[in-house]
Structure formats: structure tokens, C-alpha cells
Design an enzyme around this catalytic site. Structure first.
Site, mmCIF file in Angstrom:
data_model
loop_
_atom_site.group_PDB
_atom_site.id
_atom_site.type_symbol
_atom_site.label_atom_id
_atom_site.label_comp_id
_atom_site.label_asym_id
_atom_site.label_seq_id
_atom_site.Cartn_x
_atom_site.Cartn_y
_atom_site.Cartn_z
ATOM 1 N N LYS A 48 34.182 74.424 32.264
ATOM 2 C CA LYS A 48 32.928 75.204 32.264
ATOM 3 C C LYS A 48 31.760 74.313 32.698
ATOM 4 C CE LYS A 48 32.448 74.334 27.304
ATOM 5 N NZ LYS A 48 32.661 74.938 25.982
ATOM 6 N N ARG A 100 30.393 82.573 15.843
ATOM 7 C CA ARG A 100 29.823 82.614 17.181
ATOM 8 C C ARG A 100 30.526 83.773 17.899
ATOM 9 N NH1 ARG A 100 29.780 77.246 20.913
ATOM 10 N NH2 ARG A 100 31.930 77.926 21.191
ATOM 11 N N TYR A 104 4.350 55.165 31.351
ATOM 12 C CA TYR A 104 3.487 56.158 30.700
ATOM 13 C C TYR A 104 3.382 55.883 29.204
ATOM 14 C CZ TYR A 104 3.583 59.241 34.797
ATOM 15 O OH TYR A 104 3.433 59.785 36.033
ATOM 16 N N MET A 147 9.558 60.873 35.444
ATOM 17 C CA MET A 147 10.300 61.932 36.139
ATOM 18 C C MET A 147 11.295 61.350 37.143
ATOM 19 S SD MET A 147 8.894 65.067 38.484
ATOM 20 C CE MET A 147 8.164 66.061 37.223
HETATM 21 C C1 LIG Z 1 33.710 74.180 25.406
HETATM 22 C C2 LIG Z 1 34.882 74.748 24.731
HETATM 23 C C3 LIG Z 1 36.033 73.971 24.553
HETATM 24 C C4 LIG Z 1 36.088 72.514 24.913
HETATM 25 O O1 LIG Z 1 35.305 71.770 24.004
HETATM 26 P P1 LIG Z 1 35.266 70.166 24.041
HETATM 27 O O2 LIG Z 1 34.560 69.801 22.802
HETATM 28 O O3 LIG Z 1 34.514 69.797 25.280
HETATM 29 O O4 LIG Z 1 36.664 69.717 24.099
HETATM 30 C C5 LIG Z 1 37.132 74.584 24.000
HETATM 31 N N1 LIG Z 1 37.113 75.887 23.640
HETATM 32 C C6 LIG Z 1 36.016 76.645 23.787
HETATM 33 C C7 LIG Z 1 36.054 78.065 23.350
HETATM 34 C C8 LIG Z 1 34.875 76.111 24.326
HETATM 35 O O5 LIG Z 1 33.780 76.880 24.457
#
Ligand SMILES: *Cc1c(COP(=O)(O)O)cnc(C)c1O
Length: 382
Positions: free
Chosen positions: A50, A145, A276, A324
Site C-alpha cells: 500500500k 477500525r 531558522y 524546506m
Molecule cells: C498496513 C497493513 C499491514 C502491514 O502492516 P506492517 O506493520 O507494515 O507490517 C497488514 N495488514 C493490514 C490490514 C494493514 O493495513
């Protein structure tokens, strides 16, 4: 010449990390089989890609994870890019689908979807499709969630099995996600809920992210011939899911190296300030290197003086506030370094992304995902 900042992705490191995870699960299966006197098999691996493969690029990830059994993500466009890059294996959509028209995309590109609330089952029950879809039914085992509540899960699962019997669905599996696999709380209470609620329901199982895969590999093992899947993400990129264990201790290699160069040098005197807010003041005469990398490249602005950084192969420290487009480093330990000297912000030959993240009070995940679009990304095979 473009600005000297680049992110290099080692396809070989991605493949290596996948192999580390595979070996870890294999060892766990051997140990558990001996201890429990019944054969347990290592699970299949969904490599989680992802967020543009945690900033590494979908195409790089498809090459690096070619030996994975599946790929998991949440953006339908990224799934289509995997198919266009030649990936013919399973693809799991972790957040499921967002509206009824998405189901056509699942069908056309042969994508497996998670199903996490009742309306999604109703949508799957309607419409014409060219093939039966594979789904994973998601249980909310305590993270609150995504997923069906424990008291609604079994009825929903039975409904999915009926859709399977009616020829709408193909494989139906069980999945959940852990909130504390990286923390002292661990996974026990969520596993209790998962085991109780899914008891006796047929289908493959998928429960573990990176932290659970590394720390509790035994729970991920396949216990019957329906099979099991793990869903590691961060560890495949050479990042650690843990605050108290670094990735190298598992034999993982950083896949992304963020590198740049020194573009200016300042000689300062005692009392002179840098950057800065004048947050850093020199105690005595010193050389300061100015690096072409700032928060607009994805480097965390909250990393302060002392954050590790490597110049010409020597580990030194960041000074003052990140701007930046630039940041300042202490050249005291590298007297020979001048304009053009190579700098590694994180990755191979530099600090780990997790060290930089810790200095900025965040996690390596965020830094990898937040690599800015203006940074050119190059894949390399070794
Ligand atoms: C992002 C995610 C993972 C992977 O998580 P990591 O901590 O990066 O291994 C696995 N399952 C779901 C549902 C996720 O959203």
C-alpha cells in the site's frame, strides 16, 4: 543538473527481506511441528505494498516481491498497476471496495477483497460478473477500525458461504488486524476473540502484520488444509515495526536509500547561529555543511540537532532546524568533506530510517511513505 537528491530502491534488498520473513516462518513451522507433534505449515505471504509500496514504487515492489504468493494494498489504481507490471498472482484489497462500481474492477482484474461491513456483502450479492470473487471476511477483534463486530461475524460469514454456494463467491477467508503486536500488550486478547469467533468456520486465515509475523510467528502457521496468510509490510522494506528492536537484528536490509550532497560550506565562529530560529549555536569555530534535502523532500522537520546523518561515509549530526529545501550538518568529524561530498539521509551506508524517525518522534513508516514526489526514485537490481 537536477538537485542532487535521489531515493534509490534496491530490488535485491526487497527480495532479500521477503526471504528473511519466509525463513523465519519456516523455522517457526519446524519448531512448532516438533513441539506440538502435529504438522504445521508456514503461511503464504501477502507482501503489503500500500501507499506506493511504502514510498518505494509499485513497479519496484512487484519486481522485488515476485516470489511472494500475493500482494496486498488498498488503492484500486495501484492494483491495476500491478497487473500492468505483469503480476498475475493474488492481490488482496485491504480496505475492501468503496462503492458498487468498484466491484467491476475487482472482477476485471481478478482482485481478492476484504469485506468488513454488511452492506458490502449485499453489494456482492447483486450484479453480473464474469467470475466468482475471492473474499476475506474481516473481524473487528478489538482494534475498532475495520471489521464486523464479534457478535455479528458468524452470521455474516454464513451469509458469505451461502453466496459461495450460490456461485457468486469462490474462496471465503477469515482475517483480523492487531493493534498492539509491536507493544508489550501483544496479540493475546485479540487472538482469543479471533479464535472464539471463527471457531469451526471454514476457509483460509490471515492475521499477522510485520510485528506479529516477526514476534509471534507461531500464530500465523497454517493449522489445516485451508491455509494461512501473513501480511507483512514495513519489515519487507527493511524497516522495524518495533521501538525496541532494530531491523538489522532480524537480518533485514534497508531497501530505500535517500541520498544527496553538500551544496555549501560555512565556517562559523563561537556564538554563531545556524538556520531558522537560530536553534543551534556554535561553541567554537566549526565547519557546517549545507545539504540539498529539506522537509519538502520528505525529511522530517521535527528532526533536531543530533539526528544522525552520514557525510562521505562518516556518521555525523544534523544541526538546527530543517528548512524546506536544505538542512545543516556538522562537518567536524569529516574535515576533508566539501561541496559535492555525498550525504546519506537514511538507508544503506547511513543511519536507518528508524533512527531518523525516532529523532523526529515518529516512525520509519511515516518517513518512507512521505517521501516527496519531487524526489526522483531510481530502482536498482543489486
Ligand atoms: C498496513 C497493513 C499491514 C502491514 O502492516 P506492517 O506493520 O507494515 O507490517 C497488514 N495488514 C493490514 C490490514 C494493514 O493495513
Amino acid at each position: 543538473m537536477p538537485r542532487p537528491i535521489t531515493a534509490t530502491i534496491s530490488v535485491d534488498a526487497l527480495a532479500h527481506n521477503l526471504e528473511v520473513v519466509r525463513n523465519h516462518l519456516h523455522q517457526a513451522a519446524l519448531a512448532a511441528t516438533t513441539a506440538q507433534g502435529q504438522p504445521l505449515s508456514p503461511p503464504s505471504i501477502w507482501a503489503v505494498i500500500k501507499a506506493n509500496a511504502y514510498g518505494h514504487g509499485i513497479e519496484q515492489a512487484v519486481r522485488g516481491f515476485w516470489q511472494a504468493q500475493g500482494l496486498a494494498m488498498l488503492d484500486l489504481n495501484e492494483a491495476v498497476r500491478c497487473r500492468e507490471a505483469g503480476w498475475g498472482g493474488p492481490i488482496l484489497m485491504l480496505e475492501g471496495f468503496f462503492e458498487p462500481s468498484d466491484v467491476e474492477v475487482l472482477d476485471r482484474y481478478h482482485l481478492t477483497t476484504s469485506v468488513h461491513y454488511a452492506d458490502q456483502l449485499a453489494i456482492l450479492a447483486e450484479g453480473r460478473r464474469s467470475r466468482r470473487l475471492d473474499i476475506f471476511m474481516k473481524l473487528n477483534s478489538g482494534m475498532n477500525r475495520l471489521g464486523f463486530a464479534p457478535d455479528a461475524y458468524r452470521a455474516a460469514y454464513q451469509q458469505a458461504l451461502r453466496l459461495r454456494d450460490d456461485g457468486v463467491l469462490n474462496h471465503v477467508g477469515k482475517m483480523t488486524h492487531f493493534a498492539n503486536a509491536d507493544a508489550p500488550e501483544g496479540i493475546a486478547s485479540q487472538m482469543d476473540v479471533f479464535n472464539r469467533v471463527t471457531e469451526g468456520l471454514p476457509g483460509p486465515v490471515s492475521v499477522s502484520n510485520s510485528a506479529a509475523t516477526l514476534r509471534y510467528p507461531t500464530v500465523a502457521l497454517a493449522r489445516d488444509d485451508h491455509g494461512a496468510w501473513v501480511r507483512p509490510g514495513i519489515c519487507l522494506y527493511g524497516g522495524s515495526p518495533f521501538a525496541d528492536a532494530d531491523a538489522a537484528s532480524f537480518g533485514l536490509r534497508p531497501a530505500m536509500t535517500l541520498a544527496s550532497r553538500i551544496i555549501a560550506v560555512q565556517q562559523v565562529r563561537a556564538g554563531d547561529a545556524v538556520g531558522y530560529g537560530s536553534l543551534f549555536r556554535a561553541d567554537g569555530p566549526m565547519r557546517i555543511g549545507v545539504v540539498a534535502c529539506g522537509y519538502a523532500d520528505g525529511y522530517p522537520r521535527h528532526a533536531g540537532t543530533g539526528t544522525p546523518i552520514t557525510v562521505a561515509g562518516v556518521r555525523t549530526r544534523l544541526l538546527g532546524r530543517v528548512s524546506m529545501d536544505m538542512l545543516a550538518v556538522d562537518l567536524t568529524p569529516v574535515p576533508a568533506a566539501g561541496v559535492g561530498a555525498p550525504v546519506v539521509l537514511w538507508g544503506e551506508g547511513g543511519p536507518s530510517v528508524d533512527e531518523v524517525a525516532q529523532a523526529a518522534e515518529t516512525i520509519g513508516y511515516e518517513l518512507l511513505c512521505a517521501l516527496a514526489p519531487r524526489v526522483p526514485v531510481h530502482g536498482r537490481d543489486n
